[in-house]
Write a protein that holds these residues in place. Structure first.
Motif, short mmCIF file in Angstrom:
data_model
loop_
_atom_site.label_atom_id
_atom_site.label_comp_id
_atom_site.label_asym_id
_atom_site.label_seq_id
_atom_site.Cartn_x
_atom_site.Cartn_y
_atom_site.Cartn_z
N ASP A 8 1.11 -6.15 -1.66
CA ASP A 8 1.26 -5.45 -2.94
C ASP A 8 1.20 -6.40 -4.14
O ASP A 8 1.35 -5.96 -5.28
N ASP A 9 0.96 -7.70 -3.90
CA ASP A 9 0.87 -8.67 -4.99
C ASP A 9 -0.27 -8.27 -5.92
O ASP A 9 -1.43 -8.21 -5.50
N PRO A 10 0.01 -8.00 -7.21
CA PRO A 10 -1.04 -7.52 -8.11
C PRO A 10 -2.09 -8.58 -8.43
O PRO A 10 -3.16 -8.25 -8.95
N SER B 88 -6.14 -7.12 -2.17
CA SER B 88 -5.84 -7.03 -0.74
C SER B 88 -6.51 -5.83 -0.08
O SER B 88 -6.15 -5.45 1.03
N SER B 89 -7.51 -5.25 -0.74
CA SER B 89 -8.11 -4.02 -0.24
C SER B 89 -8.73 -4.20 1.15
O SER B 89 -8.80 -3.23 1.93
N ASP B 90 -9.21 -5.41 1.47
CA ASP B 90 -9.80 -5.63 2.78
C ASP B 90 -9.04 -6.69 3.58
O ASP B 90 -9.57 -7.24 4.54
N LEU B 91 -7.81 -6.96 3.20
CA LEU B 91 -7.05 -8.02 3.86
C LEU B 91 -6.17 -7.54 5.02
O LEU B 91 -5.94 -8.27 5.97
N ALA B 92 -5.68 -6.31 4.92
CA ALA B 92 -4.74 -5.83 5.93
C ALA B 92 -5.35 -5.90 7.34
O ALA B 92 -4.69 -6.36 8.29
#
Length: 354
Positions: A337-339, A343-347
């Motif tokens: 959730d770090d702005p 992180s859209s493709d990191l999870a």
């Protein structure tokens, strides 16, 4: 050898990876030893293309502020696809995903041995790593639990095109030769542009390099005869004058990485590209050496090994010798959730602790 992913519990928004930061010739490589899940694909090239297409946020996260610096490189250790290799590695830089890199290979091989990913042997040790470009054959010289030098031989290099020109603002028409050496390099005569390749020129070299690469890209192929699409021109290598030595030559050199980076080291791939060009011009013979010296004064030693062919091109085999030094061992944490991080493709890349 164990290929494990993040230790965070399932469903948690925190992720972590483990790094060994190394430097070779002044260029910093962040070796990722733990924290990334399984990447689809058999070969390292296939795994690289997966993370390039579906997980490039990983590269941007570790190379951009506040977590990293675009002057660094990332080397992600992955399972090899080739049974001859003991480990694989994916290289990530500001320009994207080079298929091979000498300084990154020196750093990665050292980290793999000194951290027990592959058991270290005292004295001379042979190691085979799989890069996206193919196998890197490595000779390590070890003493007392430390790697004192790495000599790496990768796939052959070749002159791909001659007599190319780019029109660069404030410099006019700049001739260059295109050489493949793990990536395409535009080989440029530094003296003809008024550069001496010393430390105080690095900002000016970076400015020129950016303008030059942008101007040269339309004339440069994005296809490798065996590897297929490799993307737009990423590198320019500035060549200084050759000085004779007892075993060959010595030359000031500098490598520009697009966008905006002058390498601290003379770069292994830049040195290999220069060897291929010198051989093509009849300037160097099998067994002779080329020591390239960066603007910061660090050096790599390249040795010409002999001729080869790549997709119909006359090519050469060579090897690069250098040393890497450990800077840090660390665990990097990321809250998805770090702005400041996309992180859209990191999870999916970092996994969830499985």
């Amino acid at each position: 050898m164990s290929w494990t992913s993040s230790r965070c519990p399932p469903g948690h928004r925190m992720r972590s990876i483990e790094l060994v930061d190394m430097q070779s010739g002044g260029d910093v490589s962040r070796i990722v030893t733990r924290g990334v899940g399984h990447l689809p694909g058999g070969s390292v090239l296939e795994q690289m293309r997966y993370i390039q297409n579906y997980g490039d946020g990983f590269r941007r996260w570790l190379l951009n502020e506040p977590y990293g610096d675009p002057f660094m490189s990332i080397d992600l250790i992955v399972p090899p696809g080739n049974p001859r290799a003991q480990a694989g590695y994916i290289i990530m830089e500001a320009m994207g995903y080079p298929l091979y890199s000498g300084s990154n290979t020196i750093c990665t091989a050292t980290a793999i041995l000194e951290n027990g990913i592959v058991p270290m042997e005292e004295g001379e040790q042979q190691l085979v790593l799989e890069s996206p470009a193919g196998l890197a054959h490595i000779t390590a010289h070890n003493r007392g639990g430390r790697v004192e030098s790495i000599t790496t031989r990768s796939e052959p290099a070749f002159v791909a095109d001659r007599n190319l020109k780019a029109t660069v603002p404030d410099y006019g028409t700049v001739p260059f030769t295109l050489v493949w050496s793990g990536a395409y390099f535009a080989m440029v005569d530094a003296a003809a542009l008024g550069f001496r390749l010393v430390a105080e020129e690095m900002p000016a070299l970076a400015r020129f390099g950016q303008a030059f690469v942008e101007a040269a890209r339309p004339a440069v192929t994005q296809e490798h005869p065996d590897l297929g699409p490799v993307g737009p021109l990423p590198f320019a290598h500035f060549m200084g004058p050759l000085e004779p030595t007892a075993t060959g030559y010595r030359s000031p050199s500098a490598t520009y990485v697009h966008p905006g980076v002058i390498c601290r080291s003379p770069t292994g791939t830049g040195t290999t590209a220069r060897l291929a060009l010198m051989h093509d011009c009849g300037q160097i013979q099998e067994g002779q050496t080329l020591e390239t010296v960066s603007p910061r004064g660090s050096s790599f030693l390249g040795t010409l090994l002999g001729e080869a062919t790549v997709g119909g091109f006359r090519a050469v085999n060579s090897e690069i010798t250098g040393r890497a030094w450990t800077l840090a061992h660390s665990e990097i944490h990321l809250d998805l959730d770090d702005p400041l991080v996309d992180s859209s493709d990191l999870a999916g890349i970092l996994g969830a602790g499985d």
